[in-house]
Design a protein around this motif. Structure first.
Motif, short mmCIF file in Angstrom:
data_model
loop_
_atom_site.label_atom_id
_atom_site.label_comp_id
_atom_site.label_asym_id
_atom_site.label_seq_id
_atom_site.Cartn_x
_atom_site.Cartn_y
_atom_site.Cartn_z
N LYS A 167 0.88 -0.67 -0.07
CA LYS A 167 0.20 -0.09 -0.20
C LYS A 167 0.61 1.54 0.27
CE LYS A 167 -4.00 2.34 2.81
NZ LYS A 167 -5.15 2.66 3.94
N ILE A 168 0.95 2.24 -0.94
CA ILE A 168 1.05 3.45 -1.17
C ILE A 168 0.74 4.30 0.11
CG2 ILE A 168 1.84 5.42 -2.42
CD1 ILE A 168 1.55 3.56 -4.58
N PRO A 169 1.56 4.72 0.96
CA PRO A 169 1.61 5.77 1.61
C PRO A 169 0.98 7.27 0.94
CG PRO A 169 3.41 4.99 2.31
CD PRO A 169 2.70 4.64 1.11
N THR A 170 0.33 7.98 2.26
CA THR A 170 0.36 8.81 1.53
C THR A 170 1.04 10.22 1.53
OG1 THR A 170 -2.39 8.87 2.85
CG2 THR A 170 -1.36 11.20 2.22
N SER A 171 1.19 10.95 0.35
CA SER A 171 2.31 11.94 -0.36
C SER A 171 2.30 12.98 1.08
CB SER A 171 2.38 12.43 -1.18
OG SER A 171 3.06 13.53 -1.80
N VAL A 172 3.12 13.84 1.78
CA VAL A 172 3.69 14.13 2.12
C VAL A 172 3.22 15.37 1.30
CG1 VAL A 172 6.19 15.28 1.64
CG2 VAL A 172 5.15 15.92 3.99
N THR A 173 3.58 15.84 0.10
CA THR A 173 2.56 16.64 -0.49
C THR A 173 1.64 16.41 -1.52
OG1 THR A 173 3.99 16.10 -2.60
CG2 THR A 173 5.37 17.87 -0.90
N THR A 174 1.19 17.53 -1.67
CA THR A 174 -0.27 17.54 -3.03
C THR A 174 -0.40 18.29 -4.97
OG1 THR A 174 -1.83 17.70 -0.65
CG2 THR A 174 -2.93 17.90 -3.25
N GLY A 175 -0.48 16.74 -5.35
CA GLY A 175 -0.14 16.99 -6.94
C GLY A 175 -0.88 18.24 -6.99
N TRP A 176 -1.94 18.44 -7.18
CA TRP A 176 -2.81 19.31 -7.51
C TRP A 176 -1.87 21.12 -7.17
CZ3 TRP A 176 -5.92 23.31 -5.19
CH2 TRP A 176 -6.20 23.42 -4.33
N ILE A 177 -1.56 20.66 -5.65
CA ILE A 177 -1.25 22.11 -5.53
C ILE A 177 -0.51 22.84 -5.85
CG2 ILE A 177 -0.56 23.45 -3.12
CD1 ILE A 177 -2.90 21.76 -1.00
N ASN A 178 0.83 21.30 -5.79
CA ASN A 178 2.50 21.73 -6.38
C ASN A 178 1.55 22.40 -8.03
OD1 ASN A 178 2.74 21.22 -4.35
ND2 ASN A 178 3.50 18.81 -5.00
N LEU A 179 1.06 21.68 -8.59
CA LEU A 179 0.89 22.38 -10.34
C LEU A 179 0.35 23.90 -9.76
CD1 LEU A 179 -0.83 18.59 -11.82
CD2 LEU A 179 1.49 19.83 -11.98
N VAL A 180 -0.58 23.88 -9.35
CA VAL A 180 -1.30 25.53 -8.95
C VAL A 180 -0.14 26.36 -9.08
CG1 VAL A 180 -2.71 27.22 -7.58
CG2 VAL A 180 -3.48 25.19 -7.99
N GLY A 181 0.84 25.66 -8.04
CA GLY A 181 2.17 27.03 -7.74
C GLY A 181 3.34 26.63 -8.90
N LEU A 182 3.38 26.06 -10.20
CA LEU A 182 3.93 25.96 -11.01
C LEU A 182 3.31 26.87 -11.79
CD1 LEU A 182 5.37 22.24 -12.40
CD2 LEU A 182 6.03 24.65 -11.34
N GLY A 183 2.19 26.52 -12.20
CA GLY A 183 1.20 27.19 -12.83
C GLY A 183 1.51 28.98 -13.02
N CYS A 184 1.41 29.19 -11.55
CA CYS A 184 1.18 31.02 -11.26
C CYS A 184 2.86 31.48 -11.87
CB CYS A 184 1.37 30.77 -9.74
SG CYS A 184 -0.58 30.71 -9.15
N ALA A 185 3.74 30.68 -11.36
CA ALA A 185 4.83 30.68 -11.76
C ALA A 185 5.39 30.98 -12.68
CB ALA A 185 6.26 29.69 -11.30
N THR A 186 4.84 30.40 -14.06
CA THR A 186 4.51 30.20 -15.31
C THR A 186 3.88 31.60 -15.17
OG1 THR A 186 4.86 27.89 -15.70
CG2 THR A 186 4.31 29.55 -17.48
N ALA A 187 3.15 31.88 -15.29
CA ALA A 187 2.38 33.65 -15.07
C ALA A 187 3.21 34.75 -15.00
CB ALA A 187 0.78 33.59 -14.49
N ALA A 188 3.59 34.42 -13.92
CA ALA A 188 4.68 35.68 -12.99
C ALA A 188 5.80 35.62 -14.44
CB ALA A 188 5.04 35.32 -11.85
N PHE A 189 6.35 34.46 -14.75
CA PHE A 189 7.21 34.23 -15.58
C PHE A 189 6.90 35.24 -16.64
CE2 PHE A 189 8.96 32.81 -19.29
CZ PHE A 189 10.44 32.98 -19.91
N VAL A 190 5.86 34.66 -17.85
CA VAL A 190 5.34 35.25 -18.90
C VAL A 190 5.64 37.18 -18.18
CG1 VAL A 190 3.56 35.86 -20.27
CG2 VAL A 190 3.92 33.72 -19.23
N ALA A 191 4.61 37.98 -17.28
CA ALA A 191 4.78 39.21 -16.63
C ALA A 191 6.34 39.91 -16.87
CB ALA A 191 3.96 39.20 -15.34
#
Length: 437
Positions: A7-31
């Motif tokens: 059984k795979i344990p629960t991750s210390v991080t959350t995938g969708w939250i990390n992707l939100v961070g990447l998306g915001c960083a990408t948008a900031a890069f464009v700006a």
């Protein structure tokens, strides 16, 4: 001894939250790339904030990571101790001073490579000091074991205590060695990458190879943002503190050899994985391979960045900051190392470059060395992380559930094998690694 349930344990991080961070960083890069008046150091800081703030807010709001048992923060009424907090603050100042003094004395990196980090630290110093003290005061009042590494250093300097808890202090000091060594140069790389970037609006007019190079530069930028944030935010509030550091000397060797200044070993002075011909020039000699080649380059780099971002606020070398089982780690133990090695082979392309045979052979030998180094890093990481019962459960589960399971059945020697003491530890549900910070 029987194997634990797959059984795979629960991750210390959350995938969708990390992707939100990447998306915001990408948008900031464009700006940022369209705001030419923004100094590059502040642009780098803005991109780090654009990535870190959404993740921090979402983890606190939705995952309530500060309430994790591993954070060391309890839910009892706070007990403020100004003297203890001040002692920790002295410990923090001492560690910052030690890092600055080390780089000033030994010049591990060229001075120009440290200018961005020093410049930002100097400008933000008043805010960092005030926020740091308030943070220490808040966290100290809620810690289950408040006499951490900062307190031990501060208490020793102020002669409040001569008692040293060596096991925890060792991890604490090594954690600062890791942060102090990597963060300045990684921030310098981030600043240089931003300075060399091109506004996305100009990409549409480029040919396919040039467009691929721009996308790879963006991927590198995102990876550096994640790395810089990871080394910066080793905070209990986000359950992102350093639990333990890798105790094996050979683990440090195979890791440090991949980074400046030690990577001279594999970048030309002893071994070289390059033929001297850039990959984008080699690819032009093979038009039929161009499409698949470019696709594989982007795929490998994409998985590399995805794997790095799966750590959220917790990426750093040679440390355990919780077990990540989301993103590509859901199916394979070392997606970052595997994708890096694939990317290096694709950009080296030793057998395709138009160079003498001896150069091809030398570059191939260099790539084999690089591959073995990353294999060593993976094994060193597994050995260190096996001190964490959750990692033992995770790695054991992937022996039968991961995408490499068929390979492990054919070659059992490649499968994960937990140390005996680690297998015994997984029967203790409250067993948590020592928190170093």
């Amino acid at each position: 001894m029987a194997s634990p349930p797959a059984k795979i344990p629960t991750s210390v991080t959350t995938g969708w939250i990390n992707l939100v961070g990447l998306g915001c960083a990408t948008a900031a890069f464009v700006a940022v790339t369209h705001a030419s008046a923004v100094p590059v150091i502040w642009a780098a800081f803005a991109l780090m904030c654009a990535y870190a703030v959404p993740i921090a807010v979402l983890e606190l709001a939705f995952k309530r990571v500060h309430l994790n048992a591993s954070s060391g923060i309890n839910q009892s009424p706070p007990h403020y101790d100004i003297l203890r907090s001040a002692t920790k603050f002295i410990g923090l100042i001492a560690m910052l001073g030690a890092v600055i003094g080390f780089h000033a004395l030994f010049r591990v990196y060229p001075v120009q490579d440290l200018i961005p980090a020093v410049g930002l630290l100097t400008r933000l110093a008043p805010f960092i000091l005030v926020i740091s003290f308030l943070y220490i005061l808040w966290v100290d009042a809620r810690m289950t074991q408040p006499r951490d590494g900062y307190w031990q250093i501060g208490a020793w300097l102020t002669r409040q205590s001569h008692h040293v808890e060596y096991a925890g202090l060792r991890h604490f000091m090594l954690g600062w060695v890791i942060k102090g060594f990597f963060l300045p140069i990684m921030f310098s790389y981030l600043v240089n990458t931003i300075a060399g970037s091109t506004p996305i609006s100009a990409w549409a007019t480029q040919d396919l190879i040039t467009l691929t190079r721009h996308l790879m530069l963006l991927a590198l930028l995102l990876e550096l943002i994640v790395v810089c944030v990871g080394y910066t935010l080793t905070l209990r509030l986000f359950d992102a503190h350093i639990r333990t550091t890798n105790p094996a000397l050979w683990g440090w060797v195979v890791t440090l050899i991949c980074y400046a200044p030690f990577n001279a070993v594999i970048t030309g002075q002893i071994f070289s994985r390059d033929t001297g011909v850039p990959w984008h020039e080699t690819i032009q000699d093979y038009p039929l391979l161009a499409g698949p080649w470019l696709a594989l380059l982007l795929l490998s780099f994409g998985v590399w960045v995805w794997a790095t971002a799966s750590f959220g606020l917790r990426w750093s070398n040679l440390t355990n900051r919780g077990v990540v089982t989301c993103g590509p780690y859901r199916w394979i133990k070392h997606p970052d190392y595997m994708s890096k090695v694939c990317f290096f082979w694709l950009t080296s392309a030793p057998f395709l470059a138009d160079v003498p045979v001896q150069t091809q052979i030398a570059a191939t030998a260099g790539m084999i060395v690089v591959t073995m180094i990353y294999f060593g890093r993976a094994k060193a990481e597994e050995l260190h992380m096996s001190e964490d019962p959750d990692y033992v459960r995770y790695a054991t589960a992937l022996n039968t559930r991961g995408i490499c399971a068929p390979l492990y059945r054919m070659l059992p020697a490649l499968a994960y094998s937990a140390p005996d003491h680690a297998l015994q530890a997984i029967s203790k549900p409250d067993n948590c690694p020592v928190a170093a910070e």
